[in-house]
Design a protein around this motif. Structure first.
Motif, PDB file in Angstrom:
ATOM      1  N   LEU A 182       8.532  11.291   6.750  1.00  0.00           N
ATOM      2  CA  LEU A 182       8.012  10.714   7.890  1.00  0.00           C
ATOM      3  C   LEU A 182       6.666  10.240   7.643  1.00  0.00           C
ATOM      4  CD1 LEU A 182       8.963   9.581  10.644  1.00  0.00           C
ATOM      5  CD2 LEU A 182       7.679  11.700  11.688  1.00  0.00           C
ATOM      6  N   LYS A 183       6.471   8.911   7.492  1.00  0.00           N
ATOM      7  CA  LYS A 183       5.105   8.434   7.199  1.00  0.00           C
ATOM      8  C   LYS A 183       4.143   8.610   8.278  1.00  0.00           C
ATOM      9  CE  LYS A 183       6.815   4.609   4.493  1.00  0.00           C
ATOM     10  NZ  LYS A 183       6.892   2.995   4.377  1.00  0.00           N
ATOM     11  N   PRO A 184       2.908   8.809   8.159  1.00  0.00           N
ATOM     12  CA  PRO A 184       2.240   9.037   6.840  1.00  0.00           C
ATOM     13  C   PRO A 184       2.468  10.459   6.209  1.00  0.00           C
ATOM     14  CG  PRO A 184       0.602   9.149   8.422  1.00  0.00           C
ATOM     15  CD  PRO A 184       1.897   8.846   9.305  1.00  0.00           C
ATOM     16  N   PHE A 185       2.923  10.765   4.973  1.00  0.00           N
ATOM     17  CA  PHE A 185       3.087  11.906   4.703  1.00  0.00           C
ATOM     18  C   PHE A 185       2.066  12.424   3.387  1.00  0.00           C
ATOM     19  CE2 PHE A 185       6.150   8.834   2.825  1.00  0.00           C
ATOM     20  CZ  PHE A 185       5.653   8.941   1.442  1.00  0.00           C
ATOM     21  N   SER A 186       1.685  13.483   3.333  1.00  0.00           N
ATOM     22  CA  SER A 186       0.593  14.119   2.254  1.00  0.00           C
ATOM     23  C   SER A 186       1.557  14.195   1.056  1.00  0.00           C
ATOM     24  CB  SER A 186       0.211  15.333   2.794  1.00  0.00           C
ATOM     25  OG  SER A 186       1.011  16.622   2.916  1.00  0.00           O
ATOM     26  N   TYR A 187       0.497  14.525  -0.137  1.00  0.00           N
ATOM     27  CA  TYR A 187       1.316  14.956  -1.297  1.00  0.00           C
ATOM     28  C   TYR A 187       1.927  16.357  -1.386  1.00  0.00           C
ATOM     29  CZ  TYR A 187       2.144  16.132  -6.252  1.00  0.00           C
ATOM     30  OH  TYR A 187       2.564  16.254  -7.259  1.00  0.00           O
ATOM     31  N   GLU A 188       1.545  17.148  -0.542  1.00  0.00           N
ATOM     32  CA  GLU A 188       2.059  18.557  -0.160  1.00  0.00           C
ATOM     33  C   GLU A 188       3.549  18.337   0.296  1.00  0.00           C
ATOM     34  OE1 GLU A 188       1.435  22.845   1.723  1.00  0.00           O
ATOM     35  OE2 GLU A 188       0.050  21.374   2.111  1.00  0.00           O
ATOM     36  N   GLU A 189       3.602  17.383   1.295  1.00  0.00           N
ATOM     37  CA  GLU A 189       4.922  17.003   1.961  1.00  0.00           C
ATOM     38  C   GLU A 189       5.907  16.402   0.895  1.00  0.00           C
ATOM     39  OE1 GLU A 189       3.998  16.198   6.689  1.00  0.00           O
ATOM     40  OE2 GLU A 189       3.066  15.058   5.269  1.00  0.00           O
TER      41      GLU A 189
ATOM     42  N   CYS B  81       4.332   5.552  -5.743  1.00  0.00           N
ATOM     43  CA  CYS B  81       4.178   5.580  -7.083  1.00  0.00           C
ATOM     44  C   CYS B  81       3.184   6.639  -7.591  1.00  0.00           C
ATOM     45  CB  CYS B  81       4.017   4.046  -7.734  1.00  0.00           C
ATOM     46  SG  CYS B  81       5.278   2.926  -7.264  1.00  0.00           S
ATOM     47  N   SER B  82       1.999   6.705  -6.875  1.00  0.00           N
ATOM     48  CA  SER B  82       0.837   7.788  -7.559  1.00  0.00           C
ATOM     49  C   SER B  82       1.437   8.829  -7.203  1.00  0.00           C
ATOM     50  CB  SER B  82      -0.354   7.458  -6.653  1.00  0.00           C
ATOM     51  OG  SER B  82      -1.529   8.476  -6.727  1.00  0.00           O
ATOM     52  N   PHE B  83       1.917   9.207  -6.238  1.00  0.00           N
ATOM     53  CA  PHE B  83       2.606  10.511  -6.031  1.00  0.00           C
ATOM     54  C   PHE B  83       3.681  11.035  -7.103  1.00  0.00           C
ATOM     55  CE2 PHE B  83       1.811  10.879  -1.086  1.00  0.00           C
ATOM     56  CZ  PHE B  83       0.474  11.140  -1.426  1.00  0.00           C
ATOM     57  N   ILE B  84       4.488   9.910  -7.304  1.00  0.00           N
ATOM     58  CA  ILE B  84       5.511  10.314  -8.489  1.00  0.00           C
ATOM     59  C   ILE B  84       4.930  10.508  -9.595  1.00  0.00           C
ATOM     60  CG2 ILE B  84       7.353   9.301  -9.632  1.00  0.00           C
ATOM     61  CD1 ILE B  84       8.153   7.609  -7.067  1.00  0.00           C
ATOM     62  N   GLU B  85       3.979   9.885 -10.123  1.00  0.00           N
ATOM     63  CA  GLU B  85       3.395   9.689 -11.578  1.00  0.00           C
ATOM     64  C   GLU B  85       2.521  10.929 -11.613  1.00  0.00           C
ATOM     65  OE1 GLU B  85       1.282   6.035 -11.377  1.00  0.00           O
ATOM     66  OE2 GLU B  85       2.657   4.999 -12.631  1.00  0.00           O
TER      67      GLU B  85
ATOM     68  N   LEU C  44       0.964  -1.215  -0.169  1.00  0.00           N
ATOM     69  CA  LEU C  44      -0.010   0.125   0.086  1.00  0.00           C
ATOM     70  C   LEU C  44       0.712   1.431   0.058  1.00  0.00           C
ATOM     71  CD1 LEU C  44      -2.881  -0.848   2.502  1.00  0.00           C
ATOM     72  CD2 LEU C  44      -2.933  -0.759   0.025  1.00  0.00           C
ATOM     73  N   ALA C  45       1.899   1.423   0.721  1.00  0.00           N
ATOM     74  CA  ALA C  45       2.669   2.365   1.036  1.00  0.00           C
ATOM     75  C   ALA C  45       3.457   2.551  -0.459  1.00  0.00           C
ATOM     76  CB  ALA C  45       3.923   2.278   1.999  1.00  0.00           C
TER      77      ALA C  45
ATOM     78  N   ILE D  75      15.621  10.161  -1.207  1.00  0.00           N
ATOM     79  CA  ILE D  75      14.775  10.737  -0.270  1.00  0.00           C
ATOM     80  C   ILE D  75      14.366   9.612   0.571  1.00  0.00           C
ATOM     81  CG2 ILE D  75      12.684  12.232  -0.009  1.00  0.00           C
ATOM     82  CD1 ILE D  75      13.336  13.580  -2.427  1.00  0.00           C
ATOM     83  N   PHE D  76      14.495   9.550   1.841  1.00  0.00           N
ATOM     84  CA  PHE D  76      14.060   8.431   2.613  1.00  0.00           C
ATOM     85  C   PHE D  76      12.412   8.426   3.256  1.00  0.00           C
ATOM     86  CE2 PHE D  76      18.441   7.671   4.049  1.00  0.00           C
ATOM     87  CZ  PHE D  76      18.582   6.431   3.731  1.00  0.00           C
ATOM     88  N   THR D  77      11.945   7.491   2.947  1.00  0.00           N
ATOM     89  CA  THR D  77      10.361   7.578   3.580  1.00  0.00           C
ATOM     90  C   THR D  77      10.416   6.570   4.584  1.00  0.00           C
ATOM     91  OG1 THR D  77       9.825   5.815   1.743  1.00  0.00           O
ATOM     92  CG2 THR D  77       9.657   7.975   1.161  1.00  0.00           C
TER      93      THR D  77
END
Length: 243
Positions: free
Chosen positions: A104-111, A19-23, A13-14, A82-84
């Motif tokens: 730091l999880k969970p992070f938003s798209y803005e972050e 991948c969605s954020f990158i795309e 899920l993470a 970039i570490f997650t």
């Protein structure tokens, strides 16, 4: 310029969210996704990778161990990380391996976008530093809300700093662009032959100065005070300007 990216996380899920954020980020290109660091390492040996979004706690080979391998391998030293992670105790160790940022999880798209933009600016600066002065770009990209905006250097009148934001005043624009960055970062990006910091809160375009005194600069209808900390450099410029 698009950054070639891979995403590495052993949680499906993470990984899907990453991948969605990158795309959905225009200046990133998703070149691969991996559920373990070993496969990710193999990919970097065979393919060009600019940026890895990397989880830390994974079986077999941890993200931190992968980062150390990449750092020690000069043939792929241009790859940045970039570490997650869900664990903030790794932050200091992350910077020891020269990570660009730490989400730091969970992070938003803005972050996520803030970290990705930092990476983009890093590679943009490297690219400009590697070419002759005469070939350097005459524009920059600024993060404005959720997009990168191309700004021509010749159109910048002056920049005004406000904590984590900078107002960029432009020729022919009634309202400034508001960018999520620091004035120090802009000072590093902008060519010193065209721009000068004259105050803790101001960088000016030398090409757009209309008049000056020993203590002030006038650009259009705006008067900006030269602070004591920057006065020596400014006076050196003034002597050349009137000479």
């Amino acid at each position: 310029m698009k950054l070639k990216c891979i995403a590495v996380d052993d949680e499906p899920l993470a990984l899907k969210m990453l991948c969605s954020f990158i795309e959905q980020t225009a200046f990133l290109s998703l070149e691969g996704k991996f559920e373990n660091a070993i496969d990710a390492l193999a990919h970097t040996h065979k393919n060009e990778v600019d940026l890895i979004f990397l989880d830390i706690q994974m079986p077999d080979l941890s993200g931190m161990e992968l980062a150390r391998v990449l750092e020690s391998n000069k043939s792929i030293s241009s790859t940045r990380i970039i570490f997650t992670t869900a664990y903030n105790q790794f932050a200091v160790e992350g910077y020891k391996v020269d990570a660009l940022d730490y989400l730091l999880k969970p992070f938003s798209y803005e972050e996520f976008l803030r970290a990705a933009t930092k990476a983009y600016q890093f590679f943009e600066n490297q690219q400009q530093a590697a070419v002759p002065e005469t070939s350097k770009k005459d524009y920059i990209f600024l993060k404005v809300e959720y997009q990168l905006v191309k700004v021509m250097l010749r159109d910048i009148l002056y920049l005004e700093g406000y904590k984590d934001y900078v107002k960029v005043h432009l020729v022919g624009k009634p309202s400034p662009l508001l960018s999520l960055t620091s004035l120090k970062n802009m000072e590093d990006i902008l060519p010193e032959t065209q721009f000068m910091r004259i105050h803790r809160s101001y960088i000016i375009s030398l090409d757009h100065i209309d008049s000056i005194t020993r203590n002030t600069v006038n650009i259009g209808k705006t008067t900006i005070t030269v602070s004591d900390h920057y006065k020596e450099n400014f006076l050196q410029f003034v002597n050349k300007w009137i000479g």
